[in-house]
Write an enzyme that holds these catalytic residues in place. Structure first.
Site, PDB file in Angstrom:
ATOM      1  N   ASN A 150       0.816  -1.220   0.000  1.00  0.00           N
ATOM      2  CA  ASN A 150       0.000   0.000   0.000  1.00  0.00           C
ATOM      3  C   ASN A 150       0.852   1.274   0.000  1.00  0.00           C
ATOM      4  O   ASN A 150       0.319   2.367   0.176  1.00  0.00           O
ATOM      5  CB  ASN A 150      -0.921   0.011   1.215  1.00  0.00           C
ATOM      6  CG  ASN A 150      -1.952  -1.090   1.158  1.00  0.00           C
ATOM      7  OD1 ASN A 150      -2.444  -1.426   0.087  1.00  0.00           O
ATOM      8  ND2 ASN A 150      -2.274  -1.663   2.303  1.00  0.00           N
ATOM      9  N   HIS A 200     -14.139  -0.947   6.509  1.00  0.00           N
ATOM     10  CA  HIS A 200     -12.995  -1.628   7.124  1.00  0.00           C
ATOM     11  C   HIS A 200     -13.304  -2.115   8.540  1.00  0.00           C
ATOM     12  O   HIS A 200     -14.071  -1.484   9.265  1.00  0.00           O
ATOM     13  CB  HIS A 200     -11.849  -0.612   7.175  1.00  0.00           C
ATOM     14  CG  HIS A 200     -10.517  -1.185   7.501  1.00  0.00           C
ATOM     15  ND1 HIS A 200      -9.954  -1.079   8.736  1.00  0.00           N
ATOM     16  CD2 HIS A 200      -9.635  -1.858   6.731  1.00  0.00           C
ATOM     17  CE1 HIS A 200      -8.757  -1.646   8.727  1.00  0.00           C
ATOM     18  NE2 HIS A 200      -8.544  -2.123   7.517  1.00  0.00           N
ATOM     19  N   GLU A 225     -16.037   5.076   3.338  1.00  0.00           N
ATOM     20  CA  GLU A 225     -14.624   5.233   2.984  1.00  0.00           C
ATOM     21  C   GLU A 225     -14.524   6.040   1.703  1.00  0.00           C
ATOM     22  O   GLU A 225     -15.402   5.949   0.839  1.00  0.00           O
ATOM     23  CB  GLU A 225     -13.970   3.853   2.790  1.00  0.00           C
ATOM     24  CG  GLU A 225     -14.052   3.015   4.052  1.00  0.00           C
ATOM     25  CD  GLU A 225     -13.345   1.673   3.962  1.00  0.00           C
ATOM     26  OE1 GLU A 225     -12.595   1.440   3.003  1.00  0.00           O
ATOM     27  OE2 GLU A 225     -13.561   0.855   4.878  1.00  0.00           O
ATOM     28  N   SER A 233     -11.185  -0.403   0.515  1.00  0.00           N
ATOM     29  CA  SER A 233      -9.848  -0.984   0.536  1.00  0.00           C
ATOM     30  C   SER A 233      -9.724  -2.295  -0.224  1.00  0.00           C
ATOM     31  O   SER A 233      -8.642  -2.623  -0.695  1.00  0.00           O
ATOM     32  CB  SER A 233      -9.381  -1.171   1.976  1.00  0.00           C
ATOM     33  OG  SER A 233     -10.283  -1.983   2.693  1.00  0.00           O
ATOM     34  N   ASP A 247     -13.385   7.546   6.081  1.00  0.00           N
ATOM     35  CA  ASP A 247     -12.048   6.986   6.234  1.00  0.00           C
ATOM     36  C   ASP A 247     -11.332   7.122   4.892  1.00  0.00           C
ATOM     37  O   ASP A 247     -11.735   6.527   3.889  1.00  0.00           O
ATOM     38  CB  ASP A 247     -12.145   5.517   6.662  1.00  0.00           C
ATOM     39  CG  ASP A 247     -10.785   4.913   6.976  1.00  0.00           C
ATOM     40  OD1 ASP A 247      -9.789   5.354   6.385  1.00  0.00           O
ATOM     41  OD2 ASP A 247     -10.733   3.979   7.798  1.00  0.00           O
ATOM     42  N   HIS A 263      -7.112   5.026   1.898  1.00  0.00           N
ATOM     43  CA  HIS A 263      -6.558   4.706   0.570  1.00  0.00           C
ATOM     44  C   HIS A 263      -6.715   5.841  -0.424  1.00  0.00           C
ATOM     45  O   HIS A 263      -6.392   5.678  -1.596  1.00  0.00           O
ATOM     46  CB  HIS A 263      -7.220   3.442   0.013  1.00  0.00           C
ATOM     47  CG  HIS A 263      -6.835   2.216   0.762  1.00  0.00           C
ATOM     48  ND1 HIS A 263      -5.660   1.533   0.516  1.00  0.00           N
ATOM     49  CD2 HIS A 263      -7.444   1.566   1.776  1.00  0.00           C
ATOM     50  CE1 HIS A 263      -5.579   0.501   1.340  1.00  0.00           C
ATOM     51  NE2 HIS A 263      -6.647   0.496   2.119  1.00  0.00           N
ATOM     52  N   LYS A 269       0.016   4.296   4.393  1.00  0.00           N
ATOM     53  CA  LYS A 269      -0.196   3.851   3.009  1.00  0.00           C
ATOM     54  C   LYS A 269       0.518   4.810   2.053  1.00  0.00           C
ATOM     55  O   LYS A 269       1.711   4.687   1.881  1.00  0.00           O
ATOM     56  CB  LYS A 269      -1.679   3.658   2.765  1.00  0.00           C
ATOM     57  CG  LYS A 269      -2.111   2.356   3.472  1.00  0.00           C
ATOM     58  CD  LYS A 269      -3.566   2.156   3.704  1.00  0.00           C
ATOM     59  CE  LYS A 269      -3.744   0.882   4.543  1.00  0.00           C
ATOM     60  NZ  LYS A 269      -5.063   0.759   5.134  1.00  0.00           N
TER      61      LYS A 269
HETATM   62  C1  PLP Z   1      -5.496   0.208   6.331  1.00  0.00           C
HETATM   63  C2  PLP Z   1      -6.758   0.799   6.773  1.00  0.00           C
HETATM   64  C3  PLP Z   1      -6.905   1.249   8.088  1.00  0.00           C
HETATM   65  C4  PLP Z   1      -5.858   1.020   9.131  1.00  0.00           C
HETATM   66  O1  PLP Z   1      -4.765   1.851   8.988  1.00  0.00           O
HETATM   67  P1  PLP Z   1      -3.407   1.438   9.729  1.00  0.00           P
HETATM   68  O2  PLP Z   1      -2.657   2.699   9.817  1.00  0.00           O
HETATM   69  O3  PLP Z   1      -2.773   0.405   8.860  1.00  0.00           O
HETATM   70  O4  PLP Z   1      -3.790   0.892  11.061  1.00  0.00           O
HETATM   71  C5  PLP Z   1      -8.083   1.883   8.431  1.00  0.00           C
HETATM   72  N1  PLP Z   1      -9.071   2.050   7.544  1.00  0.00           N
HETATM   73  C6  PLP Z   1      -8.971   1.612   6.275  1.00  0.00           C
HETATM   74  C7  PLP Z   1     -10.095   1.833   5.341  1.00  0.00           C
HETATM   75  C8  PLP Z   1      -7.814   0.958   5.859  1.00  0.00           C
HETATM   76  O5  PLP Z   1      -7.723   0.491   4.618  1.00  0.00           O
END
Ligand code: PLP
Length: 372
Positions: free
Chosen positions: A48, A134, A178, A182, A207, A210, A229
């Protein structure tokens, strides 16, 4: 009562039978875009680190300098003595980049959701979340003790139906989605959900793990994201109004009761964010690579750097992963419960660093072997 080990073994056996056992494979990521795994050197489509910033010399130099000056760890939680001076410029830059009054850095994106959602929603409230959100959002919503409703993925009509039925019976209401999903790579309907939230006197949390740098999140009341990421490091953040952020400082358990990030990680994220902000085209390059791939497969253009090739049963996804591995490429099979039953897939994450030749080669292999 069976012995604990017996119980654990029985559950593991069941996962093995269902092809759902996961394994920790030693993976070295020393060269950009390449991994060494089980003795083979592979080009990775499963990282990522979209912009290659984890191994950028400017990011490494910033981390090294902070490490040497300030040591390996924070020493305490941020409200005690772990609030290093390096946080301030990073949080200011994150707030500016996301167009919010303030941002707050957490230990990870998972912890940011786990802290923000139960702080902002509680008993008597309603939380509506997209079915494909997620696990960190889902877990956080459950932790909040609010009533939980999941709407069909990206389905505004379903979200509306639930709101019409449930909204009046609850004090406050949050809608969770989101910016980029993801495991599917499609975008959440952020603007439309923002309007729906307004109509039903609800708030919207998005969120952006990504989507950093290219996906719109303007309609959100609260944005959650990660430093792990596109920025290539570790940590998470929440960006919102100054009052909301101050409330998180006071109340978010995953902020209060955990040690701050190592100074080197904070410095690395600041350097990575500075690179991203100085080169707005950079965040779009992974998307261009993803579109090259979808065009080659004869599919609709990718909406994000994430492209799933859905294969159905877990065993078939594992076979496809093995086929690509034999040819020198890594795309990890994603299986339930990360994706719904029957939705096992290869998930491709395109980076700014992928070359056209390997993108074409992977697409051609999938076609030749009947996977796409
Ligand atoms: C990867 C991800 C997270 C978690 O992030 P980290 O920093 O890896 O803990 C949270 N929400 C989504 C949508 C993700 O893809």
């Amino acid at each position: 009562m069976p012995a604990l080990d017996e119980l654990a073994r029985a559950r593991l056996d069941r996962l093995r039978e269902e092809h759902l056992l996961r394994s920790l494979v030693r993976t070295d990521r020393d060269a950009p875009g390449r991994v060494e795994r089980a003795g083979a050197e592979l080009e990775s489509f499963s990282c990522n680190d979209y912009l290659g910033l984890a191994t950028d010399p400017r990011v490494i130099a910033a981390a090294r300098e902070a490490l040497e000056r300030h040591g390996a760890g924070a020493g305490a939680s941020r409200l005690v003595t772990g609030n290093h001076a390096l946080y301030e410029p990073l949080e200011r830059a994150l707030a500016e980049f996301k167009g919010r009054e303030r941002a707050l850095v957490f230990g990870s994106g998972f912890l940011a959701n786990a802290g923000a959602i139960p702080t902002l929603a509680g008993k008597g409230d309603l939380v509506l979340l997209d079915r494909l959100c997620h696990a960190s959002m889902y877990n956080a919503a459950r932790l909040s003790r609010a009533a939980l409703e999941r709407f069909e993925h990206n389905n505004l009509d379903d979200a509306r139906r639930i709101l019409e039925r449930e909204r009046a019976g609850h004090a406050r209401c949050w809608i969770l989605t989101e910016s980029v999903f993801s495991m599917d790579g499609d975008l959440g309907p952020v603007d439309a959900l923002g309007k729906l939230a307004q109509e039903f006197d609800a708030w919207l949390l998005v969120d952006d793990a990504h989507g950093l740098g290219f996906a719109p999140t303007g309609a959100a009341d609260v944005v959650v994201g990660t430093l792990s990421k596109a920025l290539g490091g570790v940590g998470g953040y929440v960006a919102a109004s100054a009052a909301v952020i101050e409330l998180l400082v006071q109340k978010a358990h995953t902020f209060i009761y955990t040690t701050g990030l190592p100074p080197a990680s904070i410095a690395a994220s600041s350097a990575a964010l500075a690179i991203l902000r100085s080169d707005p085209g950079l965040a779009h390059r992974p998307l261009e690579n993803a579109r090259r791939f979808t065009a080659r497969l004869g599919r609709a253009p990718a909406a994000s750097p994430i492209v799933p090739v859905v294969l159905g049963e877990a065993a078939r996804a594992l076979e496809a992963q093995a086929m690509l591995e034999r040819a020198g490429y890594l795309a990890i099979a994603i299986r339930p419960p990360t994706v719904p039953p029957g939705g096992s897939r290869l998930r491709f994450a395109f980076s700014a660093r992928h070359q056209a030749e390997s993108i074409d080669a992977v697409a051609d292999l999938l076609i030749q072997h009947g996977y796409a």
